[in-house]
Design a protein around this motif. Sequence first.
Motif, mmCIF file in Angstrom:
data_model
loop_
_atom_site.group_PDB
_atom_site.id
_atom_site.type_symbol
_atom_site.label_atom_id
_atom_site.label_comp_id
_atom_site.label_asym_id
_atom_site.label_seq_id
_atom_site.Cartn_x
_atom_site.Cartn_y
_atom_site.Cartn_z
ATOM 1 N N TYR A 70 0.740 -1.355 -0.067
ATOM 2 C CA TYR A 70 0.108 0.047 -0.127
ATOM 3 C C TYR A 70 0.982 1.101 0.005
ATOM 4 C CZ TYR A 70 -3.385 -3.425 1.327
ATOM 5 O OH TYR A 70 -4.525 -4.404 1.509
ATOM 6 N N ALA A 71 0.506 2.109 -0.944
ATOM 7 C CA ALA A 71 1.133 3.583 -0.887
ATOM 8 C C ALA A 71 0.114 4.540 -0.942
ATOM 9 C CB ALA A 71 2.069 3.592 -2.051
ATOM 10 N N TRP A 72 -0.015 5.129 0.397
ATOM 11 C CA TRP A 72 -1.013 6.596 0.413
ATOM 12 C C TRP A 72 -0.498 7.621 -0.003
ATOM 13 C CZ3 TRP A 72 -6.101 5.537 2.229
ATOM 14 C CH2 TRP A 72 -6.004 4.157 2.869
ATOM 15 N N SER A 73 -1.483 8.862 -0.323
ATOM 16 C CA SER A 73 -0.793 10.078 -0.574
ATOM 17 C C SER A 73 -2.023 10.731 -0.158
ATOM 18 C CB SER A 73 -0.518 10.466 -1.989
ATOM 19 O OG SER A 73 -1.593 10.134 -2.701
ATOM 20 N N SER A 78 -4.611 20.359 5.099
ATOM 21 C CA SER A 78 -3.553 20.152 6.319
ATOM 22 C C SER A 78 -2.461 18.899 6.065
ATOM 23 C CB SER A 78 -4.328 19.789 7.623
ATOM 24 O OG SER A 78 -5.445 20.497 7.940
ATOM 25 N N PRO A 79 -1.527 19.485 5.052
ATOM 26 C CA PRO A 79 -0.593 18.415 4.623
ATOM 27 C C PRO A 79 0.332 18.027 5.945
ATOM 28 C CG PRO A 79 -0.197 20.491 3.440
ATOM 29 C CD PRO A 79 -1.621 20.605 4.132
ATOM 30 N N ALA A 80 0.865 19.325 6.650
ATOM 31 C CA ALA A 80 1.666 19.033 7.619
ATOM 32 C C ALA A 80 1.120 17.966 8.786
ATOM 33 C CB ALA A 80 1.899 20.493 8.413
ATOM 34 N N GLY A 97 -9.536 15.664 4.097
ATOM 35 C CA GLY A 97 -8.868 15.894 2.909
ATOM 36 C C GLY A 97 -9.062 14.574 1.917
ATOM 37 N N ILE A 98 -8.338 14.775 0.809
ATOM 38 C CA ILE A 98 -8.771 13.498 -0.060
ATOM 39 C C ILE A 98 -7.519 12.516 -0.128
ATOM 40 C CG2 ILE A 98 -8.641 13.043 -2.738
ATOM 41 C CD1 ILE A 98 -9.924 15.974 -2.970
#
Length: 103
Positions: A70-73, A78-80, A97-98
Amino acid sequence: GTYYFTFDKISGNGAGCFSAPYSAVVQDLSSVPAISFSFTPNTICGGTQPDGTVTATVQERDGSTGTYTYAWSYSGPSPALFINPGNATTVTGAPDGIYTLTA
């Protein structure tokens, strides 16, 4: 697909003899797995310590869960606050978020 094979005895009594042909049907279980997502929303809107979760489940046609990487993005306000879980099925402390998952 269907595979056919024979056995060859290489030593002892009957060495060099072949068995009757056998067949085995092997299904490609991972060709169309069912992928589902579940989530728990954050209890505090806009908080600095999000407590939501996002979970992915991948299920093979035979009902097993298989082995996936699994690889999440994350894309959101609020990326921090996004803590990437690496090769895990669940993102904990997930900010609003998405989320994109590659498995």
